[in-house]
Design an enzyme around this catalytic site. Structure first.
Site, PDB file in Angstrom:
ATOM      1  N   HIS A 208       0.912  -1.085   0.049  1.00  5.33           N
ATOM      2  CA  HIS A 208       0.060  -0.202   0.036  1.00  5.33           C
ATOM      3  C   HIS A 208       0.829   1.198  -0.064  1.00  5.33           C
ATOM      4  CE1 HIS A 208       0.979  -0.104   4.013  1.00  5.33           C
ATOM      5  NE2 HIS A 208       0.414  -1.396   4.510  1.00  5.33           N
TER       6      HIS A 208
HETATM    7  P1  TYD Z   1      -1.596  -2.911   7.621  1.00  2.00           P
HETATM    8  O1  TYD Z   1      -0.922  -1.576   7.807  1.00  2.00           O
HETATM    9  O2  TYD Z   1      -3.019  -3.033   6.603  1.00  2.00           O
HETATM   10  O3  TYD Z   1      -0.567  -4.005   7.350  1.00  2.00           O
HETATM   11  P2  TYD Z   1      -0.301  -5.097   5.844  1.00  2.00           P
HETATM   12  O4  TYD Z   1      -0.528  -3.713   4.743  1.00  2.00           O
HETATM   13  O5  TYD Z   1       1.099  -5.550   6.295  1.00  2.00           O
HETATM   14  O6  TYD Z   1      -1.358  -5.861   6.089  1.00  2.00           O
HETATM   15  O7  TYD Z   1      -2.003  -3.333   8.967  1.00  2.00           O
HETATM   16  C1  TYD Z   1      -2.814  -4.471   9.429  1.00  2.00           C
HETATM   17  C2  TYD Z   1      -3.868  -4.325  10.448  1.00  2.00           C
HETATM   18  O8  TYD Z   1      -3.427  -3.714  11.412  1.00  2.00           O
HETATM   19  C3  TYD Z   1      -5.035  -3.311   9.789  1.00  2.00           C
HETATM   20  O9  TYD Z   1      -6.147  -3.791  10.198  1.00  2.00           O
HETATM   21  C4  TYD Z   1      -4.871  -2.191  10.636  1.00  2.00           C
HETATM   22  C5  TYD Z   1      -4.151  -2.764  11.932  1.00  2.00           C
HETATM   23  N1  TYD Z   1      -3.318  -1.522  12.418  1.00  2.00           N
HETATM   24  C6  TYD Z   1      -3.629  -0.915  13.513  1.00  2.00           C
HETATM   25  O10 TYD Z   1      -4.746  -0.988  14.022  1.00  2.00           O
HETATM   26  N2  TYD Z   1      -2.478  -0.012  13.742  1.00  2.00           N
HETATM   27  C7  TYD Z   1      -1.313   0.380  13.409  1.00  2.00           C
HETATM   28  O11 TYD Z   1      -0.572   1.040  13.778  1.00  2.00           O
HETATM   29  C8  TYD Z   1      -1.364  -0.586  12.042  1.00  2.00           C
HETATM   30  C9  TYD Z   1       0.160  -0.434  11.153  1.00  2.00           C
HETATM   31  C10 TYD Z   1      -2.091  -1.744  11.685  1.00  2.00           C
END
Ligand code: TYD
Length: 138
Positions: free
Chosen positions: A53
């Protein structure tokens, strides 16, 4: 708009000592932003890919505190892979760049320092939307 040439692999300070090495990061000094949040990624099963992303506002620094991983960065025109395999390397990512984290080694621990608190609205999660976003910000 920021592009690949604004991404920097930062050599963080490393205080070598026979008792063990020490590295550190100061906000607005080694990195060009204030730290609002720290999160970390760990226990990644072999072959898994994370973080496909881009962010509209979040700047970040990624450090492989333990083990290694690759970060693929894409500005919509060019792609580059940065290998993080030392605890004193930090990959600085400005806003608006697509990035994926892959090739995690066993026991890899990736720490991310972020300039923002978590906000779902800051994410661009669809690659086609990302290309449109880049075109509209040229
Ligand atoms: P995400 O940043 O989408 O990770 P990836 O792209 O590797 O899948 O985060 C995964 C999940 O964690 C998403 O549901 C949001 C949650 N999250 C938080 O609640 N707080 C945070 O600081 C981060 C980075 C993610």
């Amino acid at each position: 708009m920021e592009n690949l040439s604004d991404v920097r692999l930062i050599n963080l300070p490393k205080i070598e000592d026979p008792r063990g090495n020490l590295s550190f990061i100061e906000e607005n000094n080694h990195i060009p932003f204030k730290i609002k949040r720290t999160y970390w990624i760990y226990d990644v099963p072999g072959g898994q890919v994370r973080g496909g992303h881009a962010f509209k506002k979040q700047q970040e620094l990624i450090v492989a505190l333990s083990g290694s991983l690759d970060v693929l960065v894409d500005d919509g025109k060019e792609k580059k892979v940065f290998s993080l395999n030392r605890s004193y390397y930090g990959l600085y990512l400005p806003i608006g760049l697509w990035r994926q984290m892959l090739n995690f080694s066993t026991n890899a621990l990736a720490m991310v320092l972020s300039s923002t608190t978590y906000s779902d609205e800051d994410y661009i999660r669809d690659y086609d939307d990302y290309l449109k976003y880049r075109l509209s910000h040229e």
